[in-house]
Each structure stands twice: as structure tokens, then as C-alpha cells.
Design a protein around this motif. Sequence first.
Motif, mmCIF file in Angstrom:
data_model
loop_
_atom_site.group_PDB
_atom_site.id
_atom_site.type_symbol
_atom_site.label_atom_id
_atom_site.label_comp_id
_atom_site.label_asym_id
_atom_site.label_seq_id
_atom_site.Cartn_x
_atom_site.Cartn_y
_atom_site.Cartn_z
ATOM 1 N N LYS A 11 -9.663 -6.197 3.812
ATOM 2 C CA LYS A 11 -9.269 -6.464 2.627
ATOM 3 C C LYS A 11 -8.595 -7.847 2.737
ATOM 4 C CE LYS A 11 -8.246 -6.291 -1.984
ATOM 5 N NZ LYS A 11 -9.228 -6.188 -3.195
ATOM 6 N N VAL A 12 -9.017 -8.995 2.120
ATOM 7 C CA VAL A 12 -8.241 -10.141 1.916
ATOM 8 C C VAL A 12 -7.753 -10.385 0.535
ATOM 9 C CG1 VAL A 12 -8.378 -12.549 2.508
ATOM 10 C CG2 VAL A 12 -9.707 -11.006 3.802
ATOM 11 N N THR A 13 -6.628 -10.664 0.184
ATOM 12 C CA THR A 13 -5.815 -11.198 -0.900
ATOM 13 C C THR A 13 -4.949 -12.204 -1.157
ATOM 14 O OG1 THR A 13 -5.435 -10.001 -3.128
ATOM 15 C CG2 THR A 13 -4.052 -9.460 -1.107
ATOM 16 N N GLU A 14 -4.834 -12.792 -2.307
ATOM 17 C CA GLU A 14 -3.834 -13.569 -2.391
ATOM 18 C C GLU A 14 -2.179 -13.081 -2.453
ATOM 19 O OE1 GLU A 14 -6.641 -17.201 -4.633
ATOM 20 O OE2 GLU A 14 -4.947 -15.905 -5.615
ATOM 21 N N LYS A 15 -1.399 -13.818 -2.099
ATOM 22 C CA LYS A 15 -0.050 -13.507 -2.154
ATOM 23 C C LYS A 15 0.401 -13.291 -3.475
ATOM 24 C CE LYS A 15 4.581 -15.559 -1.710
ATOM 25 N NZ LYS A 15 5.036 -16.909 -1.035
ATOM 26 N N GLY A 16 0.899 -12.253 -3.866
ATOM 27 C CA GLY A 16 1.539 -11.658 -5.252
ATOM 28 C C GLY A 16 0.597 -10.712 -5.973
ATOM 29 N N LYS A 17 -0.735 -10.537 -5.229
ATOM 30 C CA LYS A 17 -1.498 -9.771 -6.013
ATOM 31 C C LYS A 17 -1.242 -8.227 -5.618
ATOM 32 C CE LYS A 17 -4.629 -12.678 -7.892
ATOM 33 N NZ LYS A 17 -4.990 -12.707 -9.180
ATOM 34 N N THR A 76 -3.629 7.451 -1.866
ATOM 35 C CA THR A 76 -3.699 5.878 -2.106
ATOM 36 C C THR A 76 -2.310 5.287 -1.884
ATOM 37 O OG1 THR A 76 -3.440 5.992 -4.396
ATOM 38 C CG2 THR A 76 -5.545 5.926 -3.929
ATOM 39 N N LEU A 77 -2.457 4.338 -1.113
ATOM 40 C CA LEU A 77 -1.178 3.543 -0.713
ATOM 41 C C LEU A 77 -1.162 2.017 -1.495
ATOM 42 C CD1 LEU A 77 1.321 2.880 1.142
ATOM 43 C CD2 LEU A 77 -0.008 1.964 2.729
ATOM 44 N N THR A 78 -0.245 2.044 -2.262
ATOM 45 C CA THR A 78 -0.494 0.871 -3.144
ATOM 46 C C THR A 78 0.951 -0.109 -2.773
ATOM 47 O OG1 THR A 78 -0.999 2.049 -5.146
ATOM 48 C CG2 THR A 78 0.069 -0.018 -5.463
ATOM 49 N N ILE A 79 0.543 -1.508 -2.588
ATOM 50 C CA ILE A 79 1.386 -2.507 -2.222
ATOM 51 C C ILE A 79 1.434 -3.520 -3.466
ATOM 52 C CG2 ILE A 79 2.202 -4.082 -0.826
ATOM 53 C CD1 ILE A 79 0.367 -2.923 1.375
ATOM 54 N N GLN A 80 2.692 -3.595 -4.174
ATOM 55 C CA GLN A 80 2.660 -4.255 -5.380
ATOM 56 C C GLN A 80 3.191 -5.958 -5.008
ATOM 57 O OE1 GLN A 80 5.155 -1.981 -7.728
ATOM 58 N NE2 GLN A 80 3.461 -1.677 -9.091
ATOM 59 N N ARG A 81 2.696 -7.006 -5.570
ATOM 60 C CA ARG A 81 3.168 -8.130 -5.234
ATOM 61 C C ARG A 81 3.173 -8.581 -3.894
ATOM 62 N NH1 ARG A 81 6.559 -5.480 -8.337
ATOM 63 N NH2 ARG A 81 8.457 -5.559 -6.783
ATOM 64 N N THR A 82 2.219 -8.667 -3.263
ATOM 65 C CA THR A 82 1.889 -8.507 -1.898
ATOM 66 C C THR A 82 2.655 -10.097 -1.229
ATOM 67 O OG1 THR A 82 -0.242 -9.629 -2.315
ATOM 68 C CG2 THR A 82 -0.013 -7.185 -1.593
ATOM 69 N N GLN A 83 3.028 -9.805 -0.099
ATOM 70 C CA GLN A 83 3.658 -10.865 0.523
ATOM 71 C C GLN A 83 2.876 -11.245 1.943
ATOM 72 O OE1 GLN A 83 6.486 -12.700 -0.691
ATOM 73 N NE2 GLN A 83 5.958 -11.387 -2.561
ATOM 74 N N GLN A 84 3.048 -12.221 2.496
ATOM 75 C CA GLN A 84 2.341 -12.552 3.738
ATOM 76 C C GLN A 84 2.629 -11.463 4.780
ATOM 77 O OE1 GLN A 84 2.816 -16.890 4.472
ATOM 78 N NE2 GLN A 84 0.573 -17.166 3.463
ATOM 79 N N GLU A 85 4.164 -11.130 5.044
ATOM 80 C CA GLU A 85 4.445 -10.139 6.001
ATOM 81 C C GLU A 85 3.919 -8.747 5.763
ATOM 82 O OE1 GLU A 85 6.713 -11.933 4.006
ATOM 83 O OE2 GLU A 85 8.141 -10.497 3.027
ATOM 84 N N GLY A 108 -8.359 2.718 9.840
ATOM 85 C CA GLY A 108 -7.457 1.577 9.352
ATOM 86 C C GLY A 108 -8.119 0.715 8.277
ATOM 87 N N THR A 109 -7.394 0.046 7.488
ATOM 88 C CA THR A 109 -7.578 -1.046 6.697
ATOM 89 C C THR A 109 -6.912 -2.135 7.065
ATOM 90 O OG1 THR A 109 -8.034 0.365 4.504
ATOM 91 C CG2 THR A 109 -7.397 -1.946 4.146
ATOM 92 N N ARG A 110 -7.641 -3.238 7.512
ATOM 93 C CA ARG A 110 -7.144 -4.309 8.100
ATOM 94 C C ARG A 110 -6.761 -5.216 6.489
ATOM 95 N NH1 ARG A 110 -6.582 -7.150 12.582
ATOM 96 N NH2 ARG A 110 -7.833 -5.469 13.721
ATOM 97 N N LEU A 111 -5.496 -5.564 6.361
ATOM 98 C CA LEU A 111 -5.191 -6.280 5.224
ATOM 99 C C LEU A 111 -4.618 -7.648 5.686
ATOM 100 C CD1 LEU A 111 -4.393 -6.273 2.291
ATOM 101 C CD2 LEU A 111 -2.118 -5.319 2.660
ATOM 102 N N SER A 112 -5.080 -8.736 5.075
ATOM 103 C CA SER A 112 -4.806 -9.926 4.980
ATOM 104 C C SER A 112 -4.177 -10.620 3.684
ATOM 105 C CB SER A 112 -5.877 -10.886 5.702
ATOM 106 O OG SER A 112 -6.283 -10.296 7.116
ATOM 107 N N ILE A 113 -3.097 -11.237 3.903
ATOM 108 C CA ILE A 113 -2.523 -12.121 2.619
ATOM 109 C C ILE A 113 -2.530 -12.953 2.866
ATOM 110 C CG2 ILE A 113 -0.495 -12.000 1.129
ATOM 111 C CD1 ILE A 113 -1.778 -8.907 1.259
ATOM 112 N N LEU A 114 -3.199 -13.964 2.120
ATOM 113 C CA LEU A 114 -3.233 -15.400 2.075
ATOM 114 C C LEU A 114 -2.163 -16.229 1.470
ATOM 115 C CD1 LEU A 114 -7.208 -15.957 1.217
ATOM 116 C CD2 LEU A 114 -6.033 -15.700 3.398
#
Lengths: 114, 109
Positions: A11-17, A76-85, A108-114
Amino acid sequence: GAGVSQSPSNKVTEKGKDVELRCDPISGHTALYWYRQSLGQGLEFLIYFQGNSAPDKSGLPSDRFSAERTGGSVSTLTIQRTQQEDSAVYLCASSPRGRDQPQHFGDGTRLSIL
Amino acid sequence: GENVEQHPSTLSVQEGDSAVIKCTYSDSASNYFPWYKQELGKGPQLIIDIRSNVGEKKDQRIAVTLNKTAKHFSLHITETQPEDSAVYFCAARPNDMRFGAGTRLTVKP
């Protein structure tokens, strides 16, 4: 297959999503766990479910992180307002009954925050 | 809480040699000690585990030893093969599972 299934695998998403990660445990396993693995690091415990309740949420790093489990199965694991860390691999595991039993991990799910 | 330390962080051996990875733990209440093998892009897979009422357990080329007095446990792999190359994690459990930082094992053919 009969193993623990996680989606998406990447999963690749933008910071804040906000993001939602899904875990399908082994059928019949009542215990479910979420871990976070940063690049080249060990596993960091996040949360433990027994059935639909979470008796141990001590590893959730902030209130942006939440998890739920319904029907004693899918979580389900939810992360709000994602940060790069937050970029990491999120692993799910299940065990037949409790914490004194071997845990079986998904890939696993590899999560990348841009 | 439990603190698990794992050594070495990297280990390179020649095919056929033995490999030993050591872990120490801090909580004397820990009673379950699994070892996991993680290949690239995969989740950790349980390879062997030991409970605190046992001092040693063996499964083919893999063995685990536990010293409760000293609070350490070790993974021994004999007759290593290239397919043993992976990252290995130890863990200890009083309540939640605490993992070591991992050992990257490379077996050279």
C-alpha cells in the motif's frame, strides 16, 4: 489456503491519508495479533485480540492507530492521518486459543507513506 | 516488561558448518521461547519452540537450548545449507510476545 491472509500486500499512500489493513486469521483461531516491523528491525507488538475484544492494546503507538475485529474472525488495523514514520511492514498473526500458543504469521502489508 | 536481546546481528557460515544464535531475556516469568525464520518478503515462520520446563529440544538439524538460571536460550543449526539463509528471530513470552532484533544468517555454498 489455510494460512493467515493479509491484504493488501502493498500500500502506497500520501501523508495525511487514512489507511485500512486487513487480516484474515486461520479459521478457528480465537487469538489475533498485530505487529509492526520497520526496515531491518525486529517485530513491535501493537495489539492482541481474544475473540472480538482487545485485552491488550498497549503497543499501539498513538491514538491515530486503532483496530477492530468482528465475528471473531477478520480484523482491520486503521491508521488515521498517516505520517512518514508509519512506513513499515504490518504483520498479523493468529493462534488457536491464547497467548501461550505458537503464533502463525501472514506475509504482511508493506505500507509506504509518501 | 520483557526485554529480549539477540546476538549476533549478522552471521556468515560455510555450507555444512554449524550456526549458533543466542538470546537473553530479562523477565523470569517468561515461560515460552519460540524461534522464527523470516525469508525476504515473507512473514516469520515458526521453526522450533521450547517451554520453560524443558532444557533442550531438537528437530532434525535444528535444536534449541534453554538456561533458565542464566536467562538465555540458543538456536543451533547443524549441517547448514544455502536455504537456511534468512533472518532468524527469537522471542520470549511472559504475557505479550517480545522479539529479539533478528540475526541475518548467510550460508555460503
